[in-house]
Motif scaffolding. Structure first.
Motif, PDB file in Angstrom:
ATOM      1  N   VAL A  57       0.836  -1.203   0.000  1.00 40.58           N
ATOM      2  CA  VAL A  57       0.000   0.000   0.000  1.00 40.58           C
ATOM      3  C   VAL A  57       0.871   1.254   0.000  1.00 40.58           C
ATOM      4  O   VAL A  57       0.575   2.224  -0.712  1.00 40.58           O
ATOM      5  CB  VAL A  57      -0.946  -0.008   1.213  1.00 40.58           C
ATOM      6  CG1 VAL A  57      -1.606   1.364   1.395  1.00 40.58           C
ATOM      7  CG2 VAL A  57      -2.021  -1.073   1.052  1.00 40.58           C
ATOM      8  N   GLU A  80      -2.103   1.665  -6.700  1.00 42.05           N
ATOM      9  CA  GLU A  80      -2.630   1.107  -5.453  1.00 42.05           C
ATOM     10  C   GLU A  80      -3.249  -0.269  -5.694  1.00 42.05           C
ATOM     11  O   GLU A  80      -3.059  -1.195  -4.905  1.00 42.05           O
ATOM     12  CB  GLU A  80      -3.684   2.038  -4.861  1.00 42.05           C
ATOM     13  CG  GLU A  80      -3.155   3.359  -4.328  1.00 42.05           C
ATOM     14  CD  GLU A  80      -4.259   4.191  -3.705  1.00 42.05           C
ATOM     15  OE1 GLU A  80      -4.794   3.799  -2.651  1.00 42.05           O
ATOM     16  OE2 GLU A  80      -4.609   5.239  -4.282  1.00 42.05           O
ATOM     17  N   ALA A 146      -7.313   2.738   0.072  1.00 42.39           N
ATOM     18  CA  ALA A 146      -6.210   1.888   0.516  1.00 42.39           C
ATOM     19  C   ALA A 146      -6.071   1.937   2.031  1.00 42.39           C
ATOM     20  O   ALA A 146      -5.860   0.913   2.690  1.00 42.39           O
ATOM     21  CB  ALA A 146      -4.906   2.335  -0.150  1.00 42.39           C
TER      22      ALA A 146
END
Length: 292
Positions: A57, A80, A146
């Motif tokens: 991430v 992402e 995320a």
């Protein structure tokens, strides 16, 4: 530029998770080994997968901050999703390893784990609940999908530690198999989490989108003044950013300037009500002139 600054700020949550997971995974693996707890060792391996996921991430957030270029005119926000996909494969591999070790433990003689392992698990659970609340607050502040995923993972890890603690302490009453059973459940949870991340990442990378959300967007646009018909609304998730494409019909006698103002209204409503800052609006004349 605001979106890029938000992504930069979101890195703090990823760094916090990485540091905490590094410490907790080391503590759980060492204590779990020294005090004979399969559940605590499995929980430690679960945290190892969380390190990988958090690093993925973090990398995704870093790449997402790169501005658009000749090869990426829409920016790099999907980094992402790619990072999440990579993390899912790593998590699945470790989850399967935990399952294999748990099955082997069932087939061998099992000793009850020391209560010390249970109290260590309880302390780790409290720490993870604190990290969860911090990342959940930060995710709302910077609007990062995320970080929402990291926060949800933090919460599930805290609950896993609670479950491991209960099983370790309960195994003191001549039910040592309960500790191994919990390790098996943790392995299944890791695999399920990996599948969930994989499913969401592939949905986004293949331009899939939730139909219910599209219906909500449709209801919002259809009530805008001078929009006589909504021919089409599509959307795609690009990292933590949503891109929408809308085709509306307006009265054919409206000027170009008036039609442009209506398109601006659609963009403003999508931004204000649904936090979508990238809406492409195509305007067409309606087939049926509006009655005067």
């Amino acid at each position: 530029m605001e979106r890029y600054s938000q992504l930069k700020k979101g890195e703090k949550g990823a760094w916090l998770s990485i540091i905490v997971y590094l410490v907790l995974s080391a503590v759980k693996l060492v204590i779990g080994t020294l005090f004979f707890s399969d559940a605590l060792r499995a929980d430690g391996l679960n945290n190892v997968t969380d390190i990988v996921a958090s690093i993925a991430v973090l990398i995704g957030l870093r790449i997402s901050q790169k501005p658009p270029d000749a090869n990426h005119p829409y920016g790099h926000f999907r980094a992402e999703n790619v990072a999440s996909l990579f993390a899912a494969f790593i998590m699945a591999a470790i989850g399967l390893q935990v399952l294999v070790e748990a099955v082997r433990s069932f087939m061998s003689e099992q000793a009850a784990p020391d209560p010390v392992a249970g109290w260590v698990g309880a302390g780790c659970a409290l720490i993870m609940f604190g990290v969860y609340h911090y990342n959940q607050k930060l995710a709302k502040e910077v609007n990062s999908q995320a970080l929402y995923a990291i926060a949800a993972d933090n919460r599930s890890d805290a609950l896993v530690s609670v479950g491991a603690t209960i099983s370790i302490l309960a195994s003191q009453w001549n039910v040592a198999w309960l500790d191994t059973a919990t390790a098996l459940m943790i392995g299944l949870l890791i695999c399920y989490t990996a599948f969930d991340i994989f499913q969401k990442a592939t949905l986004s990378l293949t331009d899939g989108f939730n139909e219910q959300d599209l219906n909500t967007y449709r209801e919002t646009i259809e009530v805008i003044h001078h929009v006589e018909a909504l021919k089409q609304v599509k959307a795609r998730q690009v990292g933590s950013t949503i891109y929408a494409d809308v085709i509306i019909e307006v009265h054919p006698n409206l000027s170009v300037h008036e039609s442009h103002q209506i398109a601006d209204q659609v963009e403003d409503v999508m931004r204000d009500k649904h936090n979508i800052s990238n809406t492409h609006v195509h305007v067409e004349p309606s087939n049926q002139p509006k009655e005067e």
